[in-house]
Design an enzyme around this catalytic site. Sequence first.
Site, PDB file in Angstrom:
ATOM      1  N   CYS A   1      42.756  25.837 -30.854  1.00 29.37           N
ATOM      2  CA  CYS A   1      41.674  25.063 -31.456  1.00 29.37           C
ATOM      3  C   CYS A   1      41.688  23.647 -30.885  1.00 29.37           C
ATOM      4  O   CYS A   1      42.721  22.991 -30.859  1.00 29.37           O
ATOM      5  CB  CYS A   1      41.750  24.971 -32.975  1.00 29.37           C
ATOM      6  SG  CYS A   1      41.502  26.535 -33.802  1.00 29.37           S
TER       7      CYS A   1
ATOM      8  N   ARG B   1      41.801  25.197 -25.202  1.00 31.29           N
ATOM      9  CA  ARG B   1      42.627  25.414 -26.397  1.00 31.29           C
ATOM     10  C   ARG B   1      42.116  26.546 -27.262  1.00 31.29           C
ATOM     11  O   ARG B   1      42.790  26.963 -28.214  1.00 31.29           O
ATOM     12  CB  ARG B   1      42.658  24.133 -27.234  1.00 31.29           C
ATOM     13  CG  ARG B   1      43.255  22.955 -26.509  1.00 31.29           C
ATOM     14  CD  ARG B   1      43.211  21.733 -27.379  1.00 31.29           C
ATOM     15  NE  ARG B   1      44.176  21.809 -28.447  1.00 31.29           N
ATOM     16  CZ  ARG B   1      45.402  21.309 -28.392  1.00 31.29           C
ATOM     17  NH1 ARG B   1      45.797  20.688 -27.319  1.00 31.29           N
ATOM     18  NH2 ARG B   1      46.222  21.429 -29.407  1.00 31.29           N
TER      19      ARG B   1
ATOM     20  N   TRP C   1      40.094  28.946 -31.769  1.00 30.13           N
ATOM     21  CA  TRP C   1      40.877  30.143 -31.449  1.00 30.13           C
ATOM     22  C   TRP C   1      41.188  30.763 -32.806  1.00 30.13           C
ATOM     23  O   TRP C   1      41.960  30.209 -33.593  1.00 30.13           O
ATOM     24  CB  TRP C   1      42.162  29.772 -30.706  1.00 30.13           C
ATOM     25  CG  TRP C   1      42.936  30.964 -30.241  1.00 30.13           C
ATOM     26  CD1 TRP C   1      42.774  31.637 -29.066  1.00 30.13           C
ATOM     27  CD2 TRP C   1      44.009  31.626 -30.929  1.00 30.13           C
ATOM     28  NE1 TRP C   1      43.666  32.680 -28.989  1.00 30.13           N
ATOM     29  CE2 TRP C   1      44.429  32.696 -30.114  1.00 30.13           C
ATOM     30  CE3 TRP C   1      44.636  31.440 -32.155  1.00 30.13           C
ATOM     31  CZ2 TRP C   1      45.464  33.559 -30.491  1.00 30.13           C
ATOM     32  CZ3 TRP C   1      45.654  32.301 -32.524  1.00 30.13           C
ATOM     33  CH2 TRP C   1      46.063  33.346 -31.698  1.00 30.13           C
TER      34      TRP C   1
ATOM     35  N   ASN D   1      42.594  22.682 -37.321  1.00 31.46           N
ATOM     36  CA  ASN D   1      43.446  23.424 -36.393  1.00 31.46           C
ATOM     37  C   ASN D   1      44.723  23.760 -37.149  1.00 31.46           C
ATOM     38  O   ASN D   1      45.326  22.868 -37.745  1.00 31.46           O
ATOM     39  CB  ASN D   1      43.760  22.536 -35.172  1.00 31.46           C
ATOM     40  CG  ASN D   1      44.779  23.151 -34.238  1.00 31.46           C
ATOM     41  OD1 ASN D   1      44.956  24.368 -34.229  1.00 31.46           O
ATOM     42  ND2 ASN D   1      45.445  22.327 -33.458  1.00 31.46           N
ATOM     43  N   GLY D   2      45.122  25.037 -37.149  1.00 28.52           N
ATOM     44  CA  GLY D   2      46.356  25.415 -37.844  1.00 28.52           C
ATOM     45  C   GLY D   2      46.101  26.552 -38.815  1.00 28.52           C
ATOM     46  O   GLY D   2      45.066  27.216 -38.760  1.00 28.52           O
TER      47      GLY D   2
ATOM     48  N   GLU E   1      57.694  36.385 -14.354  1.00 24.17           N
ATOM     49  CA  GLU E   1      56.533  35.489 -14.316  1.00 24.17           C
ATOM     50  C   GLU E   1      55.367  36.148 -13.560  1.00 24.17           C
ATOM     51  O   GLU E   1      54.211  36.040 -13.979  1.00 24.17           O
ATOM     52  CB  GLU E   1      56.938  34.156 -13.672  1.00 24.17           C
ATOM     53  CG  GLU E   1      55.827  33.153 -13.458  1.00 24.17           C
ATOM     54  CD  GLU E   1      55.097  32.701 -14.729  1.00 24.17           C
ATOM     55  OE1 GLU E   1      55.510  33.086 -15.834  1.00 24.17           O
ATOM     56  OE2 GLU E   1      54.090  31.992 -14.594  1.00 24.17           O
TER      57      GLU E   1
ATOM     58  N   LYS F   1      51.725  36.811 -15.234  1.00 29.06           N
ATOM     59  CA  LYS F   1      50.463  36.279 -14.695  1.00 29.06           C
ATOM     60  C   LYS F   1      49.438  37.394 -14.552  1.00 29.06           C
ATOM     61  O   LYS F   1      48.294  37.245 -14.946  1.00 29.06           O
ATOM     62  CB  LYS F   1      50.658  35.630 -13.308  1.00 29.06           C
ATOM     63  CG  LYS F   1      51.298  34.280 -13.275  1.00 29.06           C
ATOM     64  CD  LYS F   1      50.485  33.149 -13.847  1.00 29.06           C
ATOM     65  CE  LYS F   1      50.772  32.995 -15.308  1.00 29.06           C
ATOM     66  NZ  LYS F   1      51.769  32.027 -15.701  1.00 29.06           N
TER      67      LYS F   1
ATOM     68  N   GLU G   1      48.193  38.750 -17.977  1.00 23.48           N
ATOM     69  CA  GLU G   1      47.401  37.869 -18.847  1.00 23.48           C
ATOM     70  C   GLU G   1      46.033  37.535 -18.288  1.00 23.48           C
ATOM     71  O   GLU G   1      45.116  37.250 -19.057  1.00 23.48           O
ATOM     72  CB  GLU G   1      48.168  36.602 -19.224  1.00 23.48           C
ATOM     73  CG  GLU G   1      48.382  35.617 -18.114  1.00 23.48           C
ATOM     74  CD  GLU G   1      49.127  34.371 -18.567  1.00 23.48           C
ATOM     75  OE1 GLU G   1      48.965  33.949 -19.709  1.00 23.48           O
ATOM     76  OE2 GLU G   1      49.875  33.816 -17.735  1.00 23.48           O
TER      77      GLU G   1
ATOM     78  N   HIS H   1      68.459  52.472 -14.490  1.00 22.64           N
ATOM     79  CA  HIS H   1      68.806  52.669 -15.903  1.00 22.64           C
ATOM     80  C   HIS H   1      67.578  52.979 -16.746  1.00 22.64           C
ATOM     81  O   HIS H   1      67.638  52.888 -17.972  1.00 22.64           O
ATOM     82  CB  HIS H   1      69.534  51.425 -16.434  1.00 22.64           C
ATOM     83  CG  HIS H   1      70.765  51.102 -15.657  1.00 22.64           C
ATOM     84  ND1 HIS H   1      71.924  51.840 -15.758  1.00 22.64           N
ATOM     85  CD2 HIS H   1      71.004  50.152 -14.728  1.00 22.64           C
ATOM     86  CE1 HIS H   1      72.834  51.340 -14.937  1.00 22.64           C
ATOM     87  NE2 HIS H   1      72.293  50.317 -14.291  1.00 22.64           N
TER      88      HIS H   1
ATOM     89  N   LYS I   1      45.505  27.857 -24.646  1.00 18.43           N
ATOM     90  CA  LYS I   1      46.482  27.122 -23.845  1.00 18.43           C
ATOM     91  C   LYS I   1      47.652  26.616 -24.674  1.00 18.43           C
ATOM     92  O   LYS I   1      48.782  26.638 -24.235  1.00 18.43           O
ATOM     93  CB  LYS I   1      45.747  25.940 -23.200  1.00 18.43           C
ATOM     94  CG  LYS I   1      46.596  25.108 -22.279  1.00 18.43           C
ATOM     95  CD  LYS I   1      46.740  25.773 -20.950  1.00 18.43           C
ATOM     96  CE  LYS I   1      47.647  25.055 -20.002  1.00 18.43           C
ATOM     97  NZ  LYS I   1      48.290  25.995 -19.074  1.00 18.43           N
TER      98      LYS I   1
HETATM   99  C1  F6R Z   1      51.539  31.839 -19.502  1.00 18.30           C
HETATM  100  C2  F6R Z   1      51.519  30.702 -20.376  1.00 18.30           C
HETATM  101  C3  F6R Z   1      52.302  30.767 -21.632  1.00 18.30           C
HETATM  102  C4  F6R Z   1      52.981  29.412 -21.898  1.00 18.30           C
HETATM  103  C5  F6R Z   1      53.658  29.430 -23.271  1.00 18.30           C
HETATM  104  C6  F6R Z   1      54.383  28.136 -23.557  1.00 18.30           C
HETATM  105  O1  F6R Z   1      50.767  31.628 -18.366  1.00 18.30           O
HETATM  106  O2  F6R Z   1      50.869  29.724 -20.109  1.00 18.30           O
HETATM  107  O3  F6R Z   1      53.226  31.793 -21.614  1.00 18.30           O
HETATM  108  O4  F6R Z   1      53.896  29.166 -20.900  1.00 18.30           O
HETATM  109  O5  F6R Z   1      52.697  29.641 -24.265  1.00 18.30           O
HETATM  110  O6  F6R Z   1      53.524  27.052 -23.508  1.00 18.30           O
HETATM  111  P1  F6R Z   1      54.065  25.586 -23.371  1.00 18.30           P
HETATM  112  O7  F6R Z   1      54.703  25.460 -22.050  1.00 18.30           O
HETATM  113  O8  F6R Z   1      52.858  24.720 -23.508  1.00 18.30           O
HETATM  114  O9  F6R Z   1      55.044  25.397 -24.484  1.00 18.30           O
END
Ligand code: F6R
Length: 630
Positions: free
Chosen positions: A2, A32, A82, A108-109, A499, A503, A506, A522, A625
């Site tokens: 949000c 966000r 969100w 927000n929350g 990672e 990527k 997501e 395994h 984000k």
């Molecule tokens: C993946 C991604 C998330 C963040 C995670 C932590 O691409 O962006 O997995 O890495 O939500 O976010 P921060 O770093 O803002 O605490």
Amino acid sequence: MCGIVGYAGNVLMPSRRPLEVCLQGLERLEYRGYDSAGVALTAPGVDHVEMRKKAGRLSNLVADIEARPLSEATVAIGHTRWATNGVPNDVNAHPHSSRDGKVAIIHNGIIENASQLRLDLQAEGYRFVSSTDTEVAAKLLGKIVDAVIEETGGPNLFEAMRRMSRMLEGAFTILAVDCRQPGVVVGARHDSPLVVGLGEGENFLGSDVAAFVAYTKTAMEIDQDQAVQVSSDGVVVTDFDGNVVPDSVIYEVDWDASAAEKGGWDSFMDKEIHEEPAAVQNTLLGRLDANGDINLDEIRIDPQDLKAVDKIIVIGCGTASYAGLVAKYAIEHWVRIPVEVELAHEFRYRDPILTPRTLVVAISQSGETMDTLMALRHAREQGSKVLAICNTQGASIPRESDAVLYTHAGPEVAVASTKAFVAQITAAYILGLYLAQLKGAVFRDEISQTLNYLKDMPAKIQWILDTQTDTIKEAAAQLVNANTVLFLGRHVGYPVALEGALKLKEIAYTFTEGFAAGELKHGPIALVDEGEPVVFIVPPARGRNMLHAKVISGIEEVKARGAYIIAVAEENDKDVERYADVIFWRPEAPTLMSPLVDVVPLQLFAMDMAKMKGYDVDKPRNLAKSVTVE
Ligand code: F6R
């Protein structure tokens, strides 16, 4: 999670249109959350707050406002959502209003006692149209405003907001406007972010500085359990009991609005991947003194305390936690103390062993991830020191930590983290080398040699961006219809595999798994069938060639079962050439530094595939984000 923006301009002669400020701010905050968006405005002489809200992206709201313009205003609030409770539709979108329509709020929350408050209000005859906790707060605030008017003879939204804040449980940042006070916006925060932007003849509120950095770079922190009132000519901060806070921290934002614009790129993700050389370079900048020693005065923990550290626990979520996993290999190797890496949400609830000699390193791009924030609070309560590695100035995580090492990656707008990952690894390396220097665990010349390797990494990342993009695009086109992709790596290649898998899942919505290559036999090898794409992160054949040989064996084993092999490998690796169907080459780099280059082709691969599937790579479905709820 949000995005929130608020604006108070001059009542007599507005310097800007509050609606435009809000829409601009929302555009910058859309990362966000992007389920729905809305605004509320008010001006002198009106008898209700005007609101407009629409499900879907901000562009839907903008189109609606263009078709049916809103009135001129002096103050405004805006929200991009969100969804936490209540599906994303027009009704559940924010703002929500009081029963008489004179007060509107955005939030927000998650308000945890919303059900009880709703029942109480319903018993008094209040009716609700949405299924959100926010509407409960809106009705409650309206009721409290009326009570204040009855008690004092005049409206006082600020006082009403404080009274309500004392009644709410859970996490919230709330902004409100009242048509009877058309010159002010009030806000309150508990476990959710809020910053003030200080202008001349105008003031701003935002979930983060991106909301207003186009208008002012001077920001003021609002701390936990504080309320704020902004008008065109003043900002007042109090605690929830009304005691004025005289000394809120004011700081200058160290990037400008253009850093958060696409600047000719067709997506923020593409732009941000191409900013990785600069992200690493800027994170190194200013951390070495004239003698080549690492100088981290900025971290404000007594060097003697750091010297005494006998265990490090790295906490973070998602990509940040994978940066932590990379850090573990390097810090244990250099400092020779145990490093644990744990997902922040798991750490908090398992009663971890923490002592004053444990250093907890909290990694977070946004600095607002609630899981990480809760975990660091727990660590501090147990007497451990917390050092944050963070990309966002003034965010809650650095503010609540004992020390902070900022990554200087610049604002990361695309939801999927890319440049922050390489910057986090770089900062963790600096921390590791600094601890090694303090403890005398590594000879000085070795430290300076390692630093020299680190300084070479931006050019190596650039080499990949300059030479590998076509191969990566072709591979993405070849595999665009793959249902699953496996990612395997060993040692520091393991977090890179995790990672790479994250990527792709997501942003391209492909089912992926990342494994430690040694686990293959395994269990995961059962997944390998004819044509199954398997990505291997291959360590260099130089140095620890034991690792290289083992990964090559893994490749042979899946190849024998028909897998389609994509390898990320160091230039001229003949073994890889023999077995891989596609190779993303990367330049020679020391093993411990290799994640900084190995991850780049995987980020590009995920982005290309998502684009080929027609997805918005900057705003993947269901994600946001900054995850500010637990
Ligand atoms: C993946 C991604 C998330 C963040 C995670 C932590 O691409 O962006 O997995 O890495 O939500 O976010 P921060 O770093 O803002 O605490």
